[in-house]
Scaffold this active site. Structure first.
Site, PDB file in Angstrom:
ATOM      1  CB  CYS A  78     -29.832 -28.801  -5.738  1.00 23.83           C
ATOM      2  SG  CYS A  78     -31.050 -28.696  -7.036  1.00 23.83           S
ATOM      3  CG  ASP A  83     -32.252 -21.156 -17.402  1.00 27.23           C
ATOM      4  OD1 ASP A  83     -31.524 -21.314 -16.406  1.00 27.23           O
ATOM      5  OD2 ASP A  83     -33.490 -21.318 -17.365  1.00 27.23           O
TER       6      ASP A  83
HETATM    7  N1  SAH Z   1     -26.560 -21.754 -11.550  1.00 29.55           N
HETATM    8  C1  SAH Z   1     -27.629 -20.836 -11.217  1.00 29.55           C
HETATM    9  C2  SAH Z   1     -28.841 -21.551 -10.653  1.00 29.55           C
HETATM   10  C3  SAH Z   1     -29.447 -22.601 -11.561  1.00 29.55           C
HETATM   11  S1  SAH Z   1     -31.063 -23.080 -11.094  1.00 29.55           S
HETATM   12  C4  SAH Z   1     -27.116 -19.767 -10.269  1.00 29.55           C
HETATM   13  O1  SAH Z   1     -25.998 -19.905  -9.738  1.00 29.55           O
HETATM   14  O2  SAH Z   1     -27.811 -18.778 -10.043  1.00 29.55           O
HETATM   15  C5  SAH Z   1     -31.557 -24.122 -12.392  1.00 29.55           C
HETATM   16  C6  SAH Z   1     -31.937 -23.424 -13.671  1.00 29.55           C
HETATM   17  O3  SAH Z   1     -32.196 -24.441 -14.636  1.00 29.55           O
HETATM   18  C7  SAH Z   1     -33.186 -22.572 -13.632  1.00 29.55           C
HETATM   19  O4  SAH Z   1     -32.874 -21.275 -14.058  1.00 29.55           O
HETATM   20  C8  SAH Z   1     -34.165 -23.224 -14.625  1.00 29.55           C
HETATM   21  O5  SAH Z   1     -34.894 -22.275 -15.375  1.00 29.55           O
HETATM   22  C9  SAH Z   1     -33.237 -23.993 -15.524  1.00 29.55           C
HETATM   23  N2  SAH Z   1     -33.748 -25.187 -16.186  1.00 29.55           N
HETATM   24  C10 SAH Z   1     -34.629 -26.097 -15.724  1.00 29.55           C
HETATM   25  N3  SAH Z   1     -34.766 -27.130 -16.592  1.00 29.55           N
HETATM   26  C11 SAH Z   1     -33.942 -26.864 -17.633  1.00 29.55           C
HETATM   27  C12 SAH Z   1     -33.611 -27.534 -18.848  1.00 29.55           C
HETATM   28  N4  SAH Z   1     -34.163 -28.700 -19.150  1.00 29.55           N
HETATM   29  N5  SAH Z   1     -32.723 -26.965 -19.678  1.00 29.55           N
HETATM   30  C13 SAH Z   1     -32.142 -25.777 -19.376  1.00 29.55           C
HETATM   31  N6  SAH Z   1     -32.416 -25.099 -18.240  1.00 29.55           N
HETATM   32  C14 SAH Z   1     -33.294 -25.621 -17.383  1.00 29.55           C
END
Ligand code: SAH
Length: 397
Positions: free
Chosen positions: A341, A251
């Site tokens: 999403c 992340d």
């Molecule tokens: N799967 C998680 C929710 C993911 S939400 C659950 O079940 O709780 C999407 C996440 O992607 C966020 O935490 C955000 O910080 C991260 N994110 C956004 N852009 C990103 C990138 N380019 N690389 C890695 N993580 C990213």
């Protein structure tokens, strides 16, 4: 009570008659009577037939959000009580209390309460007011929720960009009862998660993925898993509980990863079973490919890429690229779990995007399961916009 009247242009009555809750400003012929934004307006066809009633905001492109299609139904206190009671009853009927103490109680338009989101986290409620019509009635709605649910506190997290379209500034804070503690521990399918409802993403946790986490878990037994876009490690906890060998959480948010580590330990998993990598998934997945690092399962749960029709093509390229990078890392016979999403990306389009990625990767892929949003995020048939989360569990050869 006589309300101001909004007359539609000819040919714009059909969606209203079909109970779609939005009227766009372009559909309006005229607005008769003195009315303040946020107040109730009656909507008529161009032939002056009464159609529906809703709240007005001239500052928004969605000039009216409809509340009732019954001319006898007044928008008074008991109206809001009935609507909230229906949303609560629908959650009760799901039997969610057996599974979790964190779920969505009110999902806006999809629960016939346009502009209001309410999530429950243990003894606390979090509300999001997305429109002026709700903002004007916030105190009443908080009072009804407090009476019905008896929470220790109700916290507002109205920090969404969409409020700007309604002419509203962000708003956060305690609206009833006590200030929530820094972390609330919730349970979900027997697992524990710390949630920061004051500062976490969305209202603190991705409640919409609850059933998907459960359905994905059995496919991960024995696997070395890459959990890309991990947030606070929810998929990782389910994976290890289902017998995954190890999980890499990836992340961009250092705070989310720190919470992931605590959540994993809270559920009894030693640090040897997981690794946290802070970085951009698009870049890190390419590095893994270059260095020959492979996984038996990859989970992709990226944030929303498409915010407007104009960005759809760019969003599609983003989804294709991240899926392509993931496919390169999966050992033959392995699992790809992939989500979008973005409401603007339909399930059909998403499948085509994943197919295009598979073609480019030179991999054969089978769909094992199709996933959507959890049932506490229902999609109202007359409001297809309420559907946004889609996912595929795939076998990759
Ligand atoms: N799967 C998680 C929710 C993911 S939400 C659950 O079940 O709780 C999407 C996440 O992607 C966020 O935490 C955000 O910080 C991260 N994110 C956004 N852009 C990103 C990138 N380019 N690389 C890695 N993580 C990213």
């Amino acid at each position: 009570m006589r309300h101001a009247c909004l007359i539609l242009k000819p040919g714009h009555d059909r969606p209203v008659r079909r109970h779609h809750p939005w009227i766009f400003s372009g559909a309006v012929a005229e607005l008769e009577g003195r009315i303040e934004d946020g107040e109730i307006v009656d909507v008529y066809s161009s032939e002056r037939e009464w159609l529906a009633r809703g709240y007005l905001n001239r500052r928004s492109q969605i000039i009216v959000r409809l509340l009732t299609w019954n001319p006898e139904e007044a928008i008074d206190e008991s109206f809001w009580e009935r609507r909230i009671d229906r949303a609560l009853a629908a959650r009760h009927l799901l039997g969610l209390d057996q599974i979790t103490d964190a779920y969505r109680l009110v999902y806006a338009e999809n629960d016939w309460i346009p502009g209001l989101i309410v999530d429950r986290y243990g003894d606390f409620l979090v509300i999001q007011s997305l429109t002026l019509g709700i903002e004007r009635r916030k105190e009443l709605l908080v009072r009804i929720l407090a009476e019905r649910c008896h929470p220790t506190g109700i916290y507002e997290r109205s920090d969404l960009d969409v409020r700007a379209k309604e002419g509203l500034p962000p708003a956060d804070g305690v609206r009833h009862g006590e200030m929530p503690p820094e972390r609330i521990v919730i349970r979900e399918h027997g697992h524990l998660f710390r949630v920061d409802i004051r500062h976490g993403q969305k209202t603190g946790f991705y409640l919409d993925q609850r059933e998907n986490r459960r359905r994905v878990a059995p496919y991960l037994a024995g696997a070395r898993v890459l959990n890309a876009f991990s947030y606070t490690g929810a998929f990782a906890v389910y994976a290890l509980a289902a017998g995954a060998e190890s999980v890499v959480n990836l992340d961009t948010s250092a705070e989310a990863l720190a919470e992931a580590a605590i959540n994993l330990q809270l559920n009894g998993f030693p640090a040897s079973r997981f690794e946290n990598i802070e970085g951009d998934a698009f870049r890190v997945l390419r590095q893994f490919r270059a260095s020959g690092r492979r996984f038996q399962a990859v989970i992709l749960d990226p944030p929303k890429f498409a915010f407007a029709q104009a960005h759809l093509e760019r969003a599609a390229r983003g989804y294709k690229d991240i899926n392509l990078q993931a496919l390169h890392l999966i050992e033959p016979g392995g699992i790809l779990v992939t989500f979008s999403c973005s409401g603007l990306v339909s399930a059909d389009l998403f499948q085509k995007i994943v197919f295009a990625a598979a073609e480019d990767a030179g991999r054969e892929v089978q769909i094992l399961e199709r996933l959507g949003q959890a049932p506490d995020h229902p999609v109202r048939l007359s409001f297809p916009e309420g559907e946004y989360l889609k996912g595929l569990i795939c076998r990759v050869w």
